[in-house]
Design a protein around this motif. Structure first.
Motif, PDB file in Angstrom:
ATOM      1  N   LEU A 264       5.651   7.839 -15.994  1.00 27.87           N
ATOM      2  CA  LEU A 264       6.410   7.431 -14.815  1.00 27.87           C
ATOM      3  C   LEU A 264       5.420   6.904 -13.780  1.00 27.87           C
ATOM      4  N   PRO A 265       5.888   6.228 -12.742  1.00 27.42           N
ATOM      5  CA  PRO A 265       4.973   5.810 -11.680  1.00 27.42           C
ATOM      6  C   PRO A 265       4.222   7.011 -11.098  1.00 27.42           C
ATOM      7  N   LEU A 266       2.942   6.823 -10.787  1.00 25.59           N
ATOM      8  CA  LEU A 266       2.112   7.930 -10.321  1.00 25.59           C
ATOM      9  C   LEU A 266       2.677   8.658  -9.099  1.00 25.59           C
ATOM     10  N   PRO A 267       3.184   7.939  -8.082  1.00 27.31           N
ATOM     11  CA  PRO A 267       3.745   8.660  -6.928  1.00 27.31           C
ATOM     12  C   PRO A 267       4.875   9.603  -7.331  1.00 27.31           C
ATOM     13  N   LEU A 268       5.732   9.140  -8.232  1.00 33.22           N
ATOM     14  CA  LEU A 268       6.865   9.966  -8.656  1.00 33.22           C
ATOM     15  C   LEU A 268       6.391  11.189  -9.435  1.00 33.22           C
ATOM     16  N   LEU A 269       5.346  11.043 -10.246  1.00 34.20           N
ATOM     17  CA  LEU A 269       4.803  12.171 -10.999  1.00 34.20           C
ATOM     18  C   LEU A 269       4.308  13.266 -10.065  1.00 34.20           C
TER      19      LEU A 269
ATOM     20  N   ILE B 289       0.824  -1.216   0.000  1.00 44.25           N
ATOM     21  CA  ILE B 289       0.000   0.000   0.000  1.00 44.25           C
ATOM     22  C   ILE B 289       0.858   1.266   0.000  1.00 44.25           C
ATOM     23  N   ALA B 290       2.162   1.134   0.255  1.00 47.26           N
ATOM     24  CA  ALA B 290       3.039   2.304   0.383  1.00 47.26           C
ATOM     25  C   ALA B 290       3.018   3.229  -0.846  1.00 47.26           C
ATOM     26  N   PRO B 291       3.083   2.692  -2.084  1.00 48.33           N
ATOM     27  CA  PRO B 291       3.034   3.608  -3.238  1.00 48.33           C
ATOM     28  C   PRO B 291       1.759   4.441  -3.283  1.00 48.33           C
ATOM     29  N   THR B 292       0.632   3.831  -2.894  1.00 46.22           N
ATOM     30  CA  THR B 292      -0.627   4.573  -2.873  1.00 46.22           C
ATOM     31  C   THR B 292      -0.587   5.672  -1.819  1.00 46.22           C
ATOM     32  N   GLY B 293      -0.011   5.364  -0.665  1.00 46.23           N
ATOM     33  CA  GLY B 293       0.104   6.368   0.385  1.00 46.23           C
ATOM     34  C   GLY B 293       0.945   7.553  -0.040  1.00 46.23           C
ATOM     35  N   VAL B 294       2.061   7.275  -0.703  1.00 44.03           N
ATOM     36  CA  VAL B 294       2.931   8.354  -1.203  1.00 44.03           C
ATOM     37  C   VAL B 294       2.199   9.174  -2.259  1.00 44.03           C
ATOM     38  N   LEU B 295       1.494   8.477  -3.158  1.00 41.31           N
ATOM     39  CA  LEU B 295       0.727   9.158  -4.199  1.00 41.31           C
ATOM     40  C   LEU B 295      -0.271  10.139  -3.595  1.00 41.31           C
ATOM     41  N   LEU B 296      -1.053   9.678  -2.630  1.00 41.66           N
ATOM     42  CA  LEU B 296      -2.095  10.522  -2.055  1.00 41.66           C
ATOM     43  C   LEU B 296      -1.506  11.672  -1.247  1.00 41.66           C
ATOM     44  N   LEU B 297      -0.414  11.433  -0.552  1.00 40.55           N
ATOM     45  CA  LEU B 297       0.228  12.484   0.229  1.00 40.55           C
ATOM     46  C   LEU B 297       0.618  13.658  -0.666  1.00 40.55           C
ATOM     47  N   PHE B 298       1.322  13.373  -1.754  1.00 37.39           N
ATOM     48  CA  PHE B 298       1.797  14.452  -2.611  1.00 37.39           C
ATOM     49  C   PHE B 298       0.696  14.986  -3.528  1.00 37.39           C
TER      50      PHE B 298
ATOM     51  N   MET C 236      -1.569  15.723 -15.791  1.00 39.56           N
ATOM     52  CA  MET C 236      -2.686  14.846 -16.139  1.00 39.56           C
ATOM     53  C   MET C 236      -2.357  13.997 -17.370  1.00 39.56           C
ATOM     54  N   VAL C 237      -1.705  14.593 -18.353  1.00 38.07           N
ATOM     55  CA  VAL C 237      -1.325  13.845 -19.556  1.00 38.07           C
ATOM     56  C   VAL C 237      -0.347  12.730 -19.198  1.00 38.07           C
ATOM     57  N   CYS C 238       0.613  13.050 -18.359  1.00 39.59           N
ATOM     58  CA  CYS C 238       1.590  12.045 -17.938  1.00 39.59           C
ATOM     59  C   CYS C 238       0.932  10.933 -17.128  1.00 39.59           C
ATOM     60  N   LEU C 239      -0.085  11.280 -16.348  1.00 35.86           N
ATOM     61  CA  LEU C 239      -0.818  10.271 -15.589  1.00 35.86           C
ATOM     62  C   LEU C 239      -1.516   9.293 -16.524  1.00 35.86           C
TER      63      LEU C 239
END
Length: 437
Positions: free
Chosen positions: A256-261, A56-65, A248-251
């Protein structure tokens, strides 16, 4: 024994959430730990939980940023023109606002990411809903309904999973589902219109001229004329808009991975808009409370899913469901799959259902001359109910930005989500996409 333990854990968890006796954060941590101990898995709890947290960590990082990024965009006034436009078009009419919210969510949901949809749509529309006094449960309801339909796109989670599990192409699974999806979109607009009319009758008269102070879903207030943070210049506004569009286009393209974007976009945005380190710290601190409340629940969900998978409760539930289907009902497997897709994806993760249950159903269906792509399509028709599951991480983003309790949202939205499932199943049968008999 394991099957009974699994069902008992889910029932207790849902009862606590739906009744309001425990918050999602506490229930997601305490309930699985207690049942893991009861099942004799006490010695293995640590590794199971860590496995769930890693997943779940990648999702947590994604939502945080993501929360920090969109909070920053609110601060600099990126969404002010959109809100002004919606105010002018809605003319203070709850019907137009609610229907507009649903349509906006349908468009934004094309990116295939629920978290992004909830952040963008609720951020843009919540100020109007709050200022007019519209029931706070309506916006998350219509937004979730719209997202649950469009999430069936091939780049969305469930369709990608079932195509991978059954080795199918998008033309075999998604393309035939477009008519049922269109019917579900019409049903969503109809429900939005009904809810809007009900709110219009309740509110009676609305003073449009009072629409100037808007409450922000991500910390603080949005005033369309002023704000705590300095409004961006036109040049900076253009930069922020281009940055957001580029993001949004990159998403969508998955560059790249969503958290990194989102990490990169936030770093660029805050550095350009607030060069001073002092100002940067203030902006981060302004939104830290909202970000923490959402991310904490995400990691708590990692405890729940880690124990559910690590104890093999997921496998036990899947086997119990498949074994309960009598041989005489084999010809009804497409209908059974469609009906099962709602509760199964609610109580299990998409991974567990599409990689664990659906292949078994598809294999059984072959003996009755039923093609795998039919089972694949049927398995996607329960997504509106799935979107209400506590195992869907994006739900906690929706609850965080909308400022409502998860249990209240589930109770309010469940009947409308069930209606969408019925519409999609009937439409699939009507168009011959999933033979029901």
């Amino acid at each position: 024994m394991l099957t009974l333990l699994a069902y008992s854990m889910i029932i207790v968890f849902m009862a606590l959430i739906m009744s309001g006796r425990a918050t999602a954060l506490i229930a997601l941590i305490v309930v699985p730990l207690v049942f893991a101990v009861i099942g004799g898995f006490g010695a293995d709890i640590g590794p199971m939980v860590l496995s769930g947290l890693r997943a779940i960590a990648p999702t947590g990082v994604l939502l945080l940023f993501a929360i920090l990024y969109f909070g920053l965009m609110i601060d600099v006034g990126l969404f002010d023109p959109l809100i002004r436009l919606i105010v002018r078009m809605s003319k203070g009419d709850p019907v137009r606002i609610v229907v507009g919210s649903a349509l906006l969510a349908m468009i934004v949901s094309l990116d295939g990411d629920g978290s992004t949809t909830y952040l963008l749509c609720v951020t843009a529309m919540l100020p109007l809903h709050r200022r007019l006094g519209i029931n706070p449960l309506i916006l998350p309801c219509v937004t979730m309904m719209s997202n649950s339909i469009m999430n069936i796109a091939p780049w969305g989670g469930p369709t990608a999973r079932v195509m991978s599990a059954l080795h199918l192409e998008a033309s075999q699974v998604f393309t035939p589902l477009i008519p049922p999806m269109a019917m579900a979109c019409v049903a969503t607009v109809a429900v939005s219109w009904f809810l809007g009319v009900r709110e219009r009758n309740r509110l009676k008269k609305i003073d449009v001229s009072a629409l100037h102070m808007e409450a922000s879903p991500i910390g603080g207030d949005i005033d369309l004329d002023a704000s705590d943070a300095p409004r961006a210049s036109r040049a900076m506004m253009a930069f922020n808009l281009l940055l957001t569009i580029g993001l949004m286009v990159c998403l969508v393209l998955a560059v790249l991975p969503l958290p990194l974007l989102f990490m990169g976009a936030f770093a660029i945005a805050i550095s350009v808009n607030f060069p001073s380190i002092k100002d940067q710290k203030e902006r981060i601190a302004e939104h830290s409370a909202s970000a923490l409340s959402v991310v904490a629940v995400i990691f708590a969900a990692g405890v729940f899913t880690g124990i559910l998978s690590g104890t093999k409760m997921t496998d036990a539930i899947a086997q119990s469901v498949v074994q309960s289907i009598p041989t005489s009902a084999g010809h009804f497997l497409p209908l059974i799959t469609a009906l099962l897709s709602a509760p199964m994806t609610f109580f299990l993760s998409n991974d567990a259902f599409y990689f664990g249950v659906v292949p078994i159903l598809a294999e059984a269906a072959k003996g009755y001359g039923i093609a795998p792509e039919i089972i694949a399509r049927a398995s996607l028709l329960g997504q509106p109910i799935h979107q209400l599951s506590p195992l869907v991480a994006a739900n906690y983003v929706l609850m965080g930005v909308a400022g409502v309790e998860f249990g209240a949202h589930q109770r309010f939205t469940l009947k409308w989500a069930f209606l969408l499932v019925v519409v999609m199943i009937l439409a699939a049968g009507l168009f011959g996409i999933v033979p029901l008999f």
